[in-house]
Design a protein around this motif. Structure first.
Motif, PDB file in Angstrom:
ATOM      1  N   LEU A  33      -5.057   7.652  -8.265  1.00  0.00           N
ATOM      2  CA  LEU A  33      -6.158   7.374  -9.182  1.00  0.00           C
ATOM      3  C   LEU A  33      -6.014   6.097  -9.995  1.00  0.00           C
ATOM      4  O   LEU A  33      -6.994   5.374 -10.187  1.00  0.00           O
ATOM      5  N   PHE A  34      -4.831   5.811 -10.519  1.00  0.00           N
ATOM      6  CA  PHE A  34      -4.674   4.684 -11.425  1.00  0.00           C
ATOM      7  C   PHE A  34      -3.873   3.531 -10.839  1.00  0.00           C
ATOM      8  O   PHE A  34      -3.683   2.514 -11.503  1.00  0.00           O
ATOM      9  N   ASP A  35      -3.421   3.661  -9.613  1.00  0.00           N
ATOM     10  CA  ASP A  35      -2.514   2.672  -9.038  1.00  0.00           C
ATOM     11  C   ASP A  35      -3.093   1.896  -7.866  1.00  0.00           C
ATOM     12  O   ASP A  35      -2.563   0.858  -7.491  1.00  0.00           O
ATOM     13  N   ALA A  36      -4.177   2.377  -7.293  1.00  0.00           N
ATOM     14  CA  ALA A  36      -4.807   1.704  -6.155  1.00  0.00           C
ATOM     15  C   ALA A  36      -6.084   1.008  -6.613  1.00  0.00           C
ATOM     16  O   ALA A  36      -6.882   1.590  -7.342  1.00  0.00           O
ATOM     17  N   HIS A  37      -6.246  -0.225  -6.175  1.00  0.00           N
ATOM     18  CA  HIS A  37      -7.511  -0.907  -6.481  1.00  0.00           C
ATOM     19  C   HIS A  37      -8.579  -0.536  -5.464  1.00  0.00           C
ATOM     20  O   HIS A  37      -9.770  -0.641  -5.736  1.00  0.00           O
TER      21      HIS A  37
ATOM     22  N   LEU B  89      -4.438   0.823  -1.416  1.00  0.00           N
ATOM     23  CA  LEU B  89      -4.047  -0.569  -1.655  1.00  0.00           C
ATOM     24  C   LEU B  89      -3.695  -0.720  -3.132  1.00  0.00           C
ATOM     25  O   LEU B  89      -4.549  -0.521  -3.999  1.00  0.00           O
ATOM     26  N   LEU B  90      -2.436  -1.038  -3.418  1.00  0.00           N
ATOM     27  CA  LEU B  90      -1.964  -1.059  -4.796  1.00  0.00           C
ATOM     28  C   LEU B  90      -2.375  -2.327  -5.533  1.00  0.00           C
ATOM     29  O   LEU B  90      -2.418  -3.410  -4.959  1.00  0.00           O
ATOM     30  N   HIS B  91      -2.654  -2.166  -6.826  1.00  0.00           N
ATOM     31  CA  HIS B  91      -2.942  -3.328  -7.664  1.00  0.00           C
ATOM     32  C   HIS B  91      -1.642  -3.848  -8.286  1.00  0.00           C
ATOM     33  O   HIS B  91      -0.587  -3.194  -8.214  1.00  0.00           O
TER      34      HIS B  91
ATOM     35  N   ALA C 186       0.844  -1.198   0.000  1.00  0.00           N
ATOM     36  CA  ALA C 186       0.000   0.000   0.000  1.00  0.00           C
ATOM     37  C   ALA C 186       0.875   1.242   0.000  1.00  0.00           C
ATOM     38  O   ALA C 186       2.059   1.186   0.340  1.00  0.00           O
ATOM     39  N   VAL C 187       0.281   2.357  -0.376  1.00  0.00           N
ATOM     40  CA  VAL C 187       0.925   3.658  -0.211  1.00  0.00           C
ATOM     41  C   VAL C 187       0.088   4.448   0.783  1.00  0.00           C
ATOM     42  O   VAL C 187      -1.106   4.668   0.574  1.00  0.00           O
TER      43      VAL C 187
END
Length: 158
Positions: free
Chosen positions: A105-109, A69-71, A16-17
């Protein structure tokens, strides 16, 4: 004898970040793998952050944070946010929510916006308990995992 560091390296976890804003609205963030659900009622999670971290300082002053939470395709973002690059937020797309820190916006699920409810210093880290106020699901992509000092995607089921 196996060291504690080796023991924990062999335990896979999600990536996660953690993000927040300081009191001047400057965004701060760092890659973490120490995230844990504490309670479903009330919804509470915890994150562990190294003492002396500027992200921790901003989080404690602000009193709120976000866990992104990163995908599985966001490995470059995980690496960016653990690099210490001072321009990391100019290299990713993000938005400001009404509460917490920047949403990637585009990196976390999925993201969880939290209010700090309690902290506990333990050794070199501070355990921060967050009361979850909002959850946003961004995509159906599989989570990014980290273990044995490697990133991986969630394995396909047999």
């Amino acid at each position: 004898m196996t060291s504690f560091r080796e023991l924990m390296a062999a335990f896979p976890t999600g990536v996660a970040v953690l993000t927040t804003f300081d009191l001047d609205d400057t965004p701060w963030g760092m890659t973490i793998s120490s995230v844990c659900s504490v309670s479903m009622e009330p919804p509470t999670l915890l994150v562990c952050v190294r003492n002396g971290s500027p992200t921790l300082d901003a989080l404690l002053r602000r009193g709120s944070f976000t866990v992104n939470l990163l995908h599985h395709a966001a490995r470059p973002v995980a690496e960016l946010f653990c690099s210490g690059d001072p321009d990391r937020f100019s290299r990713v797309a993000w938005e400001r929510p009404s509460l917490g820190g920047p949403h990637l916006l585009f990196d976390a699920h999925a993201v969880a916006d939290c209010i700090v409810s309690h902290t506990q210093e333990v050794g070199t880290h501070v355990v921060v308990f967050g009361s979850v106020r909002d959850v946003t699901h961004r995509s159906a992509q599989e989570p990014l995992l980290y273990g044995k000092r490697q990133y991986a995607a969630w394995p396909a089921s047999a």
